[in-house]
Design a protein around this motif. Structure first.
Motif, PDB file in Angstrom:
ATOM      1  N   SER A 235       0.829  -1.208   0.000  1.00  0.00           N
ATOM      2  CA  SER A 235       0.000   0.000   0.000  1.00  0.00           C
ATOM      3  C   SER A 235       0.863   1.258   0.000  1.00  0.00           C
ATOM      4  O   SER A 235       0.571   2.229  -0.721  1.00  0.00           O
ATOM      5  N   SER A 236       1.959   1.256   0.764  1.00  0.00           N
ATOM      6  CA  SER A 236       2.846   2.421   0.796  1.00  0.00           C
ATOM      7  C   SER A 236       3.549   2.629  -0.540  1.00  0.00           C
ATOM      8  O   SER A 236       3.733   3.765  -0.989  1.00  0.00           O
ATOM      9  N   THR A 239       0.999   4.017  -3.104  1.00  0.00           N
ATOM     10  CA  THR A 239       0.660   5.401  -2.793  1.00  0.00           C
ATOM     11  C   THR A 239       1.783   6.359  -3.153  1.00  0.00           C
ATOM     12  O   THR A 239       1.538   7.484  -3.604  1.00  0.00           O
ATOM     13  N   SER A 240       3.041   5.920  -2.987  1.00  0.00           N
ATOM     14  CA  SER A 240       4.182   6.798  -3.265  1.00  0.00           C
ATOM     15  C   SER A 240       4.487   6.919  -4.749  1.00  0.00           C
ATOM     16  O   SER A 240       5.123   7.897  -5.162  1.00  0.00           O
ATOM     17  N   ALA A 272      -6.696   0.441  -4.365  1.00  0.00           N
ATOM     18  CA  ALA A 272      -5.978   1.513  -5.056  1.00  0.00           C
ATOM     19  C   ALA A 272      -6.457   1.695  -6.486  1.00  0.00           C
ATOM     20  O   ALA A 272      -5.942   2.581  -7.193  1.00  0.00           O
ATOM     21  N   ARG A 274      -6.079  -0.234  -9.150  1.00  0.00           N
ATOM     22  CA  ARG A 274      -5.061  -0.567 -10.134  1.00  0.00           C
ATOM     23  C   ARG A 274      -5.483  -1.805 -10.909  1.00  0.00           C
ATOM     24  O   ARG A 274      -6.107  -2.726 -10.347  1.00  0.00           O
TER      25      ARG A 274
END
Length: 320
Positions: A235-236, A239-240, A272, A274
């Motif tokens: 998830s990080s 998001t980045s 997300a 995707r």
């Protein structure tokens, strides 16, 4: 007249015909009587032959100092005058020994570092070769090589320059190594440089093991520890990243799509928004996973030559 026997190891000359030319020299110790009638062969030892050879070299051959001829092309080859398509083919051939996935390992100095010397020729070749090299290879976000590279706080992605990270089109997040104690360096922060990877089109999530499997029971820190850690890490990363069009899931054959590990990762990608695809190495499809057990297989099976497509699942288990 009978021939006189010669000594052992000597040679005999026969049938010599006199000619109006220089007398023939022979280095053998032949007896004069062994020659034909009316012919007197000239006999010379090795020292006389060497003296004549030296005399011919010094008298007949002029003394010219030896010079090495350096071949210089008449016109230099201008690499940059080639069409861009041919230059790309040359770059492809030049970097063919480099791995398709870049990671921190001791072989980087031999395989990667030396080949990157091509980028120091001029600015145009630097820009072209840099873009080709990093756009045709995937960069592993966190290192997996055992030892100091695995525990490094500065992964390869953080060691690259911003202009190099901007050329990357594919990243790989490998999960499984250190499932009982992940390294402290596996943290998504600004120093990692994911903000510069705005050309990344695919993020590959490669899963080596699923600790939720019963095989790992008794070795886990606690139930769901690594599964939660992997989901937060993915998830990080998503998001980045400025823009990631697709998330590709790949795994070893022992990892199941229906396991807790894969379910948590797929949920993160769906949240997300995707697009998800399944890698070819594992052999997954976008449909439901097929178990080996006959109870969860599709109804269409052949058992003992009888087609059971129209039978219910409990009937299939009874027949089996």
């Amino acid at each position: 007249m009978a021939k006189r026997p010669t000594r052992r190891g000597s040679k005999t000359l026969h049938g010599l015909v006199p000619r109006p030319m220089a007398p023939m020299l022979s280095t053998t110790n032949s007896h004069p009587a062994a020659a034909g009638p009316g012919v007197t062969p000239a006999v010379a030892n090795d020292d006389e032959v060497n003296k004549l050879s030296i005399a011919s070299l010094t008298l007949d051959t002029p003394l010219i100092p030896l010079k090495r001829k350096i071949r210089v092309p008449a016109t230099p080859f201008h690499f940059l005058t080639l069409p861009s398509e041919l230059r790309v083919k040359i770059y492809e051939h030049y970097f063919h020994d480099t791995e398709k996935v870049l990671d921190l390992c001791p072989e980087n100095y031999k395989r990667v570092h030396k080949s990157l010397g091509l980028m120091r020729v001029c600015k145009q070749i630097h820009d072209e070769a840099t873009h080709f090299f990093y756009s045709t290879r995937s960069v592993r976000i966190f290192p997996t090589y055992p030892g100091k590279y695995f525990k490094s706080k500065k992964p390869m992605l953080a060691r690259l320059k911003p202009i190099q990270r901007q050329c990357i089109t594919s990243l790989e997040l490998r999960l499984g190594p250190g499932w009982s104690a992940p390294p402290r360096g596996w943290v998504v922060n600004d120093a990692l440089g994911l903000r510069d990877c705005f050309n990344v089109k695919k993020l590959t999530v490669y899963v080596e093991c699923d600790p939720s499997d019963s095989l790992f029971k008794g070795f886990r820190r606690y139930d769901g520890f690594y599964e939660q850690f992997s989901a937060r890490l993915l998830s990080s990363v998503i998001t980045s990243l400025p823009a990631t069009a697709m998330v590709e899931f790949e795994a070893w054959s022992s990892v199941k799509k229906t396991g807790a590990m894969m379910r948590g990762l797929v949920d993160v990608a769906n949240e997300a928004k995707r697009r998800i695809c399944w890698g070819p190495e594992r052999g997954w499809t976008d449909g439901p996973e097929q178990e080996e057990d006959a109870r969860t297989n599709h109804a269409a099976q052949l058992i003992d030559g009888v087609h059971l497509q129209d039978y219910a699942l409990h009937d299939v288990s009874v027949a089996a």
